[in-house]
Design an enzyme around this catalytic site. Structure first.
Site, mmCIF file in Angstrom:
data_model
loop_
_atom_site.group_PDB
_atom_site.id
_atom_site.type_symbol
_atom_site.label_atom_id
_atom_site.label_comp_id
_atom_site.label_asym_id
_atom_site.label_seq_id
_atom_site.Cartn_x
_atom_site.Cartn_y
_atom_site.Cartn_z
ATOM 1 N N ASP B 19 0.850 -1.492 -0.007
ATOM 2 C CA ASP B 19 -0.144 -0.067 0.080
ATOM 3 C C ASP B 19 0.893 1.326 -0.078
ATOM 4 O O ASP B 19 2.067 1.269 0.495
ATOM 5 C CB ASP B 19 -0.797 -0.051 1.268
ATOM 6 C CG ASP B 19 -1.704 1.052 1.536
ATOM 7 O OD1 ASP B 19 -2.316 1.755 0.416
ATOM 8 O OD2 ASP B 19 -1.731 1.634 2.652
ATOM 9 N N ASP B 21 -0.590 4.965 0.804
ATOM 10 C CA ASP B 21 -0.572 6.143 1.811
ATOM 11 C C ASP B 21 -0.576 5.546 3.201
ATOM 12 O O ASP B 21 -1.428 4.305 3.404
ATOM 13 C CB ASP B 21 -2.139 6.618 1.528
ATOM 14 C CG ASP B 21 -2.145 7.249 0.395
ATOM 15 O OD1 ASP B 21 -1.310 8.037 -0.176
ATOM 16 O OD2 ASP B 21 -2.994 6.995 -0.332
#
Lengths: 696, 247
Positions: B19, B21
């Site tokens: 991922d 953010d």
């Protein structure tokens, strides 16, 4: 985040346990009773009141800020004591908690001050034996003024000089010793053109607050005067002397302090990191050349931490050895706290028992070791600071940038844009127009164009540029475009950046050799013709034929004298039309969409800028590497690029440039802004060469 | 670094999905600074009080999320700001909405920093010969900008955004799409590194995955259901990775 850091939790636990268990004599017999008496019978002059009741003159040698800070904590403790049925234990604990709070503030401030190394600050500061032993074992309170000094430095770096001055003033109001820093901070602000305008904004609030807090007491309070005399602070400052002859005694500490002051002045341009090293050295001088109290070691800590964040493993090791040496010496020689909760009502005795010659030698050796390591640390910090100082070596030579190109290519626009990055007062502009040989109505213009080197004093221009690059002022006349006449000569001083602009700015080989950056401004032929016709015909009412004839008349000289300078440029900027069809009608009033072509002499090193121009600024860039890798040509569509986005790119890619630029650089939008970006890119790439040259 | 289900890491993964953010960079601080810059801009240029702006922003954001559901557009700051201006009675104000969006992302990028050790971890994974996929919610435009800005785009073999997948990661589709782009069968073993529930829960629903959850500073200290390992610092993750991948 601190709260998830086990080192932070361990350090905090250690502090809280220390506050609960340890009762240092200096607090139990001095600070806390002094404050308790002041709170029980409030007075504007608690010092005189304390002495009048027979209090120890050495109980509280701090200013009103310290009283104001600690009193609420002790007051709460007194209320809790009363509720608990008497005694003074809770007031003592609350006093300790006030130190924990200041200590915590110090940690937060240092992490913000060194935000790139916030993680390491926890180890360097929060777990430092110096702060733990000096503050909680021996009970010294210097953490409070030290936190104020640190806050002042942080706020100053953030560009708030008034608040920074007020914080240093408050630090002086807490402990007058902080005054030792003021001259160095003033030199720092003066030495750096970027900060010079803020000198008054910093010093006036600082002095005003310091005077308001300390002067009335020093002048009017008999108690404060008596306590100062009893403390023998002045004696300790003047204590180490070298008697040269009767009546000629050298006081070593003031002598070293003045030498440091002179050295700071001579450095010329001090970076923020060097300021840290110098301030650290000031406190090391005081530490090493006076019989300094334990609390003094807390004062050096923020500067040692700053050094550790930048130094390698050796620097960290040196600072650690210093901290261990300090702790050993103090534990060997000084009595420690009482531990009433575990039944030790008296202070922990020094580790070295008795006062025999062996003990004295051991104590002396420990002190000698601390001083020696401290001296090495101070010198290393200063050397490190000096090596990293003045990244662009502006103290030795201003940055030299030249912009050559034909009339109407935008030399003045680019020069103004560059000046806007460095700040108005930081740039000296040497204009080629001022070196035309004749006034506008001179007869020789009938046979020579301005483009002809024989019509210009190019030798004089090169000489003047060299003088400015040697930090020597010049006398130069100015060509007034409004009158076509030259003004009388006037004195021009060199500044951080010398910007030479003109038709022949890259003509002189001697001048070229001195340049940090050579720029040539070009323009697409059709576009130039279009702009010239549109301006002269539509705005000035000249016949088209005359305008075209004038262009043709200049052409041979342009090709012979101006255009060849292109080969000497590190960067060539050229504007070209995005759509040539738009140039067909010179009477059009519409905007002509433009592209910027950037030719870089060096085919390597532009890639990151190109990627960020696309990703952050939304510009479109086509890259064409010339055969053999002799150069690279970028064609950029970016008229809608914002100056703010360009600033983000520069801060990301060239953080070292922030020392060089104005506080608020004036970033231009669009293609001019992109030119600003490439100018800075070239300067950043060139800086290692400047550093190397200055070392030779 | 804490292994919750050590057995999940017994098999060498064929790839690692990561991922962006709040996993590779801390989002909350830069987001707060970016919103403060937007509010200040609205105060100066539109004379809107910051608290009034914040209220309008919240209701606009909630309305956009309700309307668009789990799609990339439901995270669009441009739509939030457009809705905010409309809620403030200023109509759409396209130019201002664009300006506020630019201000937001510019400030966020300027404040955002890769977490210490994050880039080194990516290098370490690549050095171990593992293909990497960045699987992230939000629109491709801004996520690509972030990857280039952080200069980590070079480490990823494939990037999947929820805009491209059509739905957010909570639906699992972006994970499946990443596997397909990597040329892997969904049954093959992969690892997934992320902070959010979807990274550890939704990925498990569609893949044969071992999940490593980053515990964020502002997030819960407890692992999401389905997390096979948790870590706070990439330095700790790297140390573990070296051992786990060498074994």
């Amino acid at each position: 985040m601190l709260r998830h850091d086990p080192r932070f939790a361990a350090g905090l636990l250690l502090r809280l346990v220390a506050v609960l268990l340890l009762v240092p004599p200096v607090q139990a017999e001095g600070f806390t009773p002094f404050l308790r008496q002041g709170l029980a019978a409030p007075s504007l002059d608690p010092w005189t009141q304390w002495l009048s009741t027979g209090g120890d003159p050495l109980a509280f040698l701090y200013g009103p800020v310290m009283v104001a800070y600690h009193a609420p904590f002790v007051g709460l403790g007194m209320l809790a004591d009363r509720a608990a049925g008497g005694g003074g234990a809770l007031a003592q604990i609350c006093f300790g908690l006030s130190l924990v709070l200041a200590d915590l503030a110090m940690l937060v401030l240092l992490r913000r001050l060194h935000d790139g190394a916030a993680d390491r600050v926890v180890a360097f500061y929060w777990l430092s034996p110096i702060v733990l032993v000096a503050t909680y074992y021996f009970g010294e309170v210097d953490i409070v003024p030290t936190a104020l000094v640190t806050a002042s430095l942080l706020v100053l770096r953030e560009g708030r000089p008034r608040a920074a001055g007020a914080l240093l003033g408050a630090a002086i109001g807490a402990n007058i010793s902080a005054l030792a820093l003021l001259p160095f901070m003033a030199i720092f602000l003066w030495s750096h053109r970027r900060h010079r305008d803020t000198l008054a904004a910093f010093t006036i609030p600082c002095l005003a607050l310091a005077l308001a807090l300390q002067a009335p007491l020093l002048l009017l309070s008999g108690g404060v005067q008596a306590m100062l005399l009893a403390s023998a602070e002045v004696d300790s400052i003047l204590g180490m002397t070298v008697p040269l002859a009767p009546g000629q005694t050298l006081h070593v500490m003031p002598f070293a302090y003045l030498l440091l002051l002179y050295g700071a002045w001579r450095v010329g341009r001090m970076s923020f990191d060097l300021l840290h090293a110098v301030l650290g050295a000031v406190y090391f001088v005081i530490l090493l050349l006076t019989p300094a109290s334990t609390g003094w070691y807390v004062w050096v800590l923020p500067f040692v931490v700053a050094y550790q964040t930048r130094a390698g493993a050796r620097g960290v090791a040196l600072a650690t050895v210093f901290a261990i040496a300090f702790v050993l010496h103090r534990l060997l020689t000084e009595p420690g706290p009482a531990l009433p909760l575990i039944g030790m009502a008296g202070p922990v005795p020094p580790w070295l028992p008795g006062t025999g010659p062996v003990a004295e030698h051991l104590a002396g050796l420990a002190y000698t070791a601390t001083s020696a390591v401290g001296l090495v640390l101070a010198v290393t910090m200063l050397r490190h600071g000096l090596e990293e100082n003045d990244f662009f070596r502006l103290s030795q030579r201003p940055l030299a940038i030249a912009i050559a190109g034909d009339s109407g290519t935008g030399k003045d626009t680019l020069a103004l844009a560059i000046a806007g990055l460095f700040g108005g007062g930081a740039v000296t502009n040497l204009s080629g127009d001022d070196y035309h040989l004749f006034e506008r109505h001179g007869r020789l213009w009938q046979s020579l164009t301005h483009l002809d080197p024989r019509a210009n004093d190019l030798d004089g221009m090169a000489r003047d540029a060299q003088s400015l690059l040697g930090w020597k002022p010049i006398l130069c006349r100015h060509y007034d475009h409004a009158t076509g006449l030259f003004t009388p000569r006037r004195r021009i001083k060199a500044t951080d950046v010398v910007l030479v602009t003109g038709l022949h700015a890259l003509y002189s080989p001697a001048l070229r050799a001195s340049l940090d950056l050579a720029i040539y401004l070009d323009m697409d032929d059709e576009l130039r013709r279009f702009f010239k016709i549109r301006r002269d015909v539509r705005e000035r009412g000249h016949p088209v034929e005359r305008v075209l004839a004038s262009l043709e008349r200049r052409r041979p000289d342009y090709e012979r004298f101006v255009q060849p300078q292109r080969a000497h440029a590190d960067i060539v900027f050229a504007l070209l039309p995005a759509d040539r069809a738009g140039l067909a009608d010179w009477a059009t009033t519409g905007r002509i969409p433009l592209l910027l072509r950037v030719r870089l002499h060096d085919a390597v090193g532009h890639e990151r800028v190109v990627r960020h121009l696309g990703a952050v600024c939304g510009a479109q860039v086509d890259v064409a590497v010339e055969a053999g890798g002799h150069g690279v040509e970028l064609t950029i569509a970016g008229e809608d690029v914002s100056g703010e986005d360009l600033q983000v790119v520069v801060l990301k890619l060239f953080p070292m440039l922030s020392e060089l630029l104005a506080w608020s650089p004036a970033w231009q939008p669009g293609l001019t802004g992109i030119m600003q970006l490439f100018v800075l890119m070239q300067l950043a790439r060139h800086s290692p060469k400047r550093m190397q040259e200055s070392r030779q | 670094m804490r292994l919750i289900a050590p057995a999940a890491f017994g098999e060498r993964p064929r790839a690692v999905l990561i991922d962006l953010d709040d996993t590779l960079y801390g989002y909350e601080g830069p987001h707060r600074a970016a919103m403060a810059a937007v509010r200040e801009k609205a105060r100066v240029s539109l004379n809107v009080r910051p608290d009034a702006f914040e209220d309008a922003f919240r209701s606009a954001r909630d309305a956009v999320k309700r309307r668009l559901g789990r799609t990339a557009s439901s995270h669009s700051r441009l739509l939030y700001f457009q809705g905010t201006l409309e809620a403030l009675g200023l109509n759409s104000q396209v130019a201002i909405a664009l300006d506020l969006e630019q201000t937001y992302w510019r400030t966020l990028l300027a404040r955002a920093r890769l977490l210490p050790g994050a880039e080194e971890t990516l290098i370490e994974l690549r050095a171990a010969g593992l293909p990497l996929a960045c699987v992230t919610d939000l629109t491709a435009q801004i996520q690509f900008r972030k990857l280039v800005y952080f200069e980590i785009d070079r480490y990823f073999d494939v990037v999947v955004t929820s805009e491209e997948a059509g739905v957010d990661k909570a639906g699992g589709v972006p994970f499946s799409l990443a596997m397909s782009k990597l040329g892997l069968d969904p049954r093959e073993r992969v690892w997934c590194i992320g902070d959010a529930e979807c990274d550890v829960e939704a990925s498990k629903e569609v893949l044969n995955v071992a999940t490593l959850q980053r515990l964020t500073e502002d997030g819960p200290c407890t692992p999401h259901a389905g997390a096979d390992a948790v870590f706070r610092k990439f330095s700790a993750l790297r140390v573990w990775l070296r051992g786990a991948l060498a074994a």
